[in-house]
Motif scaffolding. Structure first.
Motif, PDB file in Angstrom:
ATOM      1  N   PHE A  39       0.835  -1.191   0.000  1.00 38.56           N
ATOM      2  CA  PHE A  39       0.000   0.000   0.000  1.00 38.56           C
ATOM      3  C   PHE A  39       0.878   1.252   0.000  1.00 38.56           C
ATOM      4  N   ASN A  40       0.269   2.400  -0.264  1.00 30.15           N
ATOM      5  CA  ASN A  40       0.986   3.668  -0.180  1.00 30.15           C
ATOM      6  C   ASN A  40       1.367   3.989   1.262  1.00 30.15           C
ATOM      7  N   LEU A  41       0.459   3.669   2.206  1.00 30.43           N
ATOM      8  CA  LEU A  41       0.725   3.842   3.627  1.00 30.43           C
ATOM      9  C   LEU A  41       0.877   2.471   4.281  1.00 30.43           C
ATOM     10  N   ASP A  42       1.462   2.450   5.461  1.00 26.50           N
ATOM     11  CA  ASP A  42       1.811   1.194   6.137  1.00 26.50           C
ATOM     12  C   ASP A  42       0.717   0.792   7.123  1.00 26.50           C
ATOM     13  N   TYR A  43      -0.328   0.136   6.614  1.00 27.02           N
ATOM     14  CA  TYR A  43      -1.442  -0.294   7.453  1.00 27.02           C
ATOM     15  C   TYR A  43      -1.103  -1.620   8.137  1.00 27.02           C
ATOM     16  N   ALA A  44      -1.519  -1.751   9.403  1.00 27.51           N
ATOM     17  CA  ALA A  44      -1.193  -2.941  10.184  1.00 27.51           C
ATOM     18  C   ALA A  44      -2.462  -3.638  10.668  1.00 27.51           C
ATOM     19  N   PRO A  45      -2.799  -4.799  10.094  1.00 26.47           N
ATOM     20  CA  PRO A  45      -3.926  -5.578  10.613  1.00 26.47           C
ATOM     21  C   PRO A  45      -3.588  -6.201  11.965  1.00 26.47           C
ATOM     22  N   HIS A  46      -4.607  -6.776  12.598  1.00 28.21           N
ATOM     23  CA  HIS A  46      -4.397  -7.492  13.860  1.00 28.21           C
ATOM     24  C   HIS A  46      -4.828  -8.943  13.694  1.00 28.21           C
ATOM     25  N   PHE A  47      -4.417  -9.770  14.625  1.00 25.71           N
ATOM     26  CA  PHE A  47      -4.773 -11.180  14.588  1.00 25.71           C
ATOM     27  C   PHE A  47      -6.295 -11.339  14.609  1.00 25.71           C
ATOM     28  N   GLY A  48      -6.768 -12.287  13.838  1.00 23.23           N
ATOM     29  CA  GLY A  48      -8.200 -12.556  13.764  1.00 23.23           C
ATOM     30  C   GLY A  48      -8.894 -11.846  12.626  1.00 23.23           C
ATOM     31  N   MET A  49      -8.264 -10.830  12.061  1.00 22.09           N
ATOM     32  CA  MET A  49      -8.903 -10.030  11.018  1.00 22.09           C
ATOM     33  C   MET A  49      -9.087 -10.824   9.728  1.00 22.09           C
ATOM     34  N   PHE A  50      -8.188 -11.815   9.486  1.00 23.53           N
ATOM     35  CA  PHE A  50      -8.269 -12.627   8.270  1.00 23.53           C
ATOM     36  C   PHE A  50      -8.260 -14.121   8.588  1.00 23.53           C
ATOM     37  N   LYS A  51      -8.783 -14.501   9.734  1.00 22.07           N
ATOM     38  CA  LYS A  51      -8.697 -15.899  10.146  1.00 22.07           C
ATOM     39  C   LYS A  51      -9.548 -16.828   9.283  1.00 22.07           C
ATOM     40  N   ASN A  52     -10.591 -16.296   8.642  1.00 19.92           N
ATOM     41  CA  ASN A  52     -11.408 -17.153   7.789  1.00 19.92           C
ATOM     42  C   ASN A  52     -10.676 -17.568   6.522  1.00 19.92           C
ATOM     43  N   HIS A  53      -9.708 -16.784   6.094  1.00 15.44           N
ATOM     44  CA  HIS A  53      -8.868 -17.164   4.970  1.00 15.44           C
ATOM     45  C   HIS A  53      -7.601 -17.879   5.420  1.00 15.44           C
ATOM     46  N   ALA A  54      -7.000 -17.408   6.510  1.00 13.65           N
ATOM     47  CA  ALA A  54      -5.671 -17.886   6.896  1.00 13.65           C
ATOM     48  C   ALA A  54      -5.694 -18.987   7.950  1.00 13.65           C
ATOM     49  N   GLY A  55      -6.824 -19.188   8.629  1.00 16.04           N
ATOM     50  CA  GLY A  55      -6.875 -20.162   9.704  1.00 16.04           C
ATOM     51  C   GLY A  55      -6.500 -19.565  11.048  1.00 16.04           C
ATOM     52  N   ASP A  56      -6.461 -20.405  12.069  1.00 15.31           N
ATOM     53  CA  ASP A  56      -6.236 -19.936  13.436  1.00 15.31           C
ATOM     54  C   ASP A  56      -4.762 -19.734  13.789  1.00 15.31           C
ATOM     55  N   ASP A  57      -3.873 -20.369  13.059  1.00 11.02           N
ATOM     56  CA  ASP A  57      -2.449 -20.253  13.367  1.00 11.02           C
ATOM     57  C   ASP A  57      -1.977 -18.813  13.172  1.00 11.02           C
ATOM     58  N   LEU A  58      -1.343 -18.256  14.202  1.00  9.92           N
ATOM     59  CA  LEU A  58      -0.950 -16.849  14.149  1.00  9.92           C
ATOM     60  C   LEU A  58       0.094 -16.565  13.081  1.00  9.92           C
ATOM     61  N   LEU A  59       1.026 -17.488  12.889  1.00  8.74           N
ATOM     62  CA  LEU A  59       2.053 -17.260  11.882  1.00  8.74           C
ATOM     63  C   LEU A  59       1.472 -17.339  10.474  1.00  8.74           C
ATOM     64  N   ASP A  60       0.504 -18.230  10.269  1.00  4.64           N
ATOM     65  CA  ASP A  60      -0.170 -18.282   8.973  1.00  4.64           C
ATOM     66  C   ASP A  60      -0.942 -16.991   8.704  1.00  4.64           C
ATOM     67  N   GLN A  61      -1.514 -16.428   9.762  1.00  4.01           N
ATOM     68  CA  GLN A  61      -2.230 -15.169   9.590  1.00  4.01           C
ATOM     69  C   GLN A  61      -1.272 -14.048   9.168  1.00  4.01           C
ATOM     70  N   ILE A  62      -0.090 -14.022   9.780  1.00  4.46           N
ATOM     71  CA  ILE A  62       0.905 -13.015   9.398  1.00  4.46           C
ATOM     72  C   ILE A  62       1.304 -13.202   7.933  1.00  4.46           C
ATOM     73  N   THR A  63       1.525 -14.461   7.521  1.00  6.64           N
ATOM     74  CA  THR A  63       1.886 -14.733   6.132  1.00  6.64           C
ATOM     75  C   THR A  63       0.804 -14.243   5.180  1.00  6.64           C
ATOM     76  N   PHE A  64      -0.443 -14.496   5.532  1.00  7.09           N
ATOM     77  CA  PHE A  64      -1.552 -14.049   4.682  1.00  7.09           C
ATOM     78  C   PHE A  64      -1.580 -12.525   4.591  1.00  7.09           C
ATOM     79  N   MET A  65      -1.374 -11.851   5.716  1.00  7.06           N
ATOM     80  CA  MET A  65      -1.325 -10.386   5.698  1.00  7.06           C
ATOM     81  C   MET A  65      -0.262  -9.901   4.718  1.00  7.06           C
ATOM     82  N   HIS A  66       0.907 -10.525   4.775  1.00  5.76           N
ATOM     83  CA  HIS A  66       1.993 -10.135   3.882  1.00  5.76           C
ATOM     84  C   HIS A  66       1.598 -10.357   2.425  1.00  5.76           C
ATOM     85  N   GLU A  67       0.986 -11.496   2.127  1.00  5.65           N
ATOM     86  CA  GLU A  67       0.565 -11.791   0.759  1.00  5.65           C
ATOM     87  C   GLU A  67      -0.483 -10.807   0.257  1.00  5.65           C
TER      88      GLU A  67
END
Length: 306
Positions: A39-67
């Motif tokens: 993005f143009n600005l550095d937005y930071a999601p939090h855990f749980g925001m994408f758990k329906n796509h990434a699952g419950d694992d916290l590291l997988d959620q971080i990976t999904f955020m990066h993708e």
């Protein structure tokens, strides 16, 4: 099956389905224009925001955020996680080239131990939190920790309460400053009992504490509720603002779900030269994968101010 990387020869929609392990279900495709590119600005999601796509694992959620194009993470509850999990999160962020946003300083000041009271026992609780926050910050490579002074002490004059808060924060800054950790003071709108309510009040306190380790966390959602005139007040307080958080009003959901013109606000922040993190401290307006997809689309739209 948990995955750390998307398969290059699979569609993004199929890859998202793979993260959840539900290969027999068709995932809602996420359009390329709202994925992958930063993005143009550095937005930071939090855990749980994408758990329906990434699952419950916290590291997988971080990976999904990066993708999805995000380059930072925000986790208010980081101090409540085990040191082992903090280390894992910090290492995974580093591996992906992502940054850590704010975490809340545990017992930094609340209705049970307000800094406005001037009581030694309350100040000691806060200072102990500062010492523990330093260790947490080292594990996750964080630069900011959120502090809320607590509630009004209504049997004391306002100026006396302010002096108590300043004195306590100066002591906290002495602990944090040698480690490059900044407490960001957050004025809130949750209840009228809270001592810290406006950006100008917070600005005055930061000037009085006079430390690089005591700055403002400007939460757009709370400030829209408490004072409005977002751009005007941001400009007035700009030299003390170290961190920004996001949430539309009413509802405290993603940009575009309320009354705030986030495209204009983001453009103003960008034009001011702000390149630090903007924490996505809000809920999803809609549930499930469709809600997560809508959130991504909302950020791509609000971020298209260039």
């Amino acid at each position: 099956m948990k995955r750390r990387k998307f398969l290059k020869n699979a569609s993004l929609g199929s890859a998202v389905a793979g993260l959840t392990g539900l290969h027999h279900l068709e995932a809602t495709p996420i359009k390329p224009e709202i994925a992958e590119q930063p993005f143009n600005l550095d937005y930071a999601p939090h855990f749980g925001m994408f758990k329906n796509h990434a699952g419950d694992d916290l590291l997988d959620q971080i990976t999904f955020m990066h993708e999805m194009g995000f380059r930072s993470l925000e986790d208010n509850g980081m101090m409540g996680r085990t040191p082992e999990m903090q280390e894992k999160i910090g290492n995974h962020l580093s591996k992906l080239g992502m940054a850590m946003g704010v975490f809340v300083l545990d017992k930094g000041g609340n209705s049970a131990n307000t800094l406005a009271a001037g009581k030694d026992e309350f100040v000691e609780i806060f200072l102990d939190g500062c010492k523990r926050a330093v260790e947490v910050a080292k594990r996750v490579n964080a630069k900011w920790t959120t502090v809320v002074p607590g509630d009004f002490q209504r049997n004391l004059p306002m100026d006396i309460q302010t002096a108590h808060v300043i004195e306590a924060l100066r002591k906290g800054a002495e602990i944090l400053e040698p480690h490059g950790l900044t407490m960001v003071l957050e004025p809130l709108s949750d209840t009228p009992n809270l001592y810290l309510r406006t950006s100008s009040q917070t600005y005055m306190i930061c000037k009085a504490v006079n430390s690089p380790s005591c700055k403002i966390l400007y939460d757009i959602y709370h400030m829209q509720k408490n004072e409005g005139h977002l751009i005007t007040f941001m400009d007035m307080c700009w030299d003390e603002i170290a961190y920004i958080q996001i949430g539309d009003n009413p509802g405290r959901k993603e940009p575009g779900t309320g009354e705030i013109n986030y495209q204009n606000v983001f453009k103003h922040i960008y034009d001011k030269g702000y390149r630090d993190i903007l924490g996505m401290e809000h809920g999803n307006a809609h549930p499930g994968k469709e809600g997560e997809k809508a959130l991504l689309e909302a950020y791509r739209k609000a971020d298209s101010f260039m």
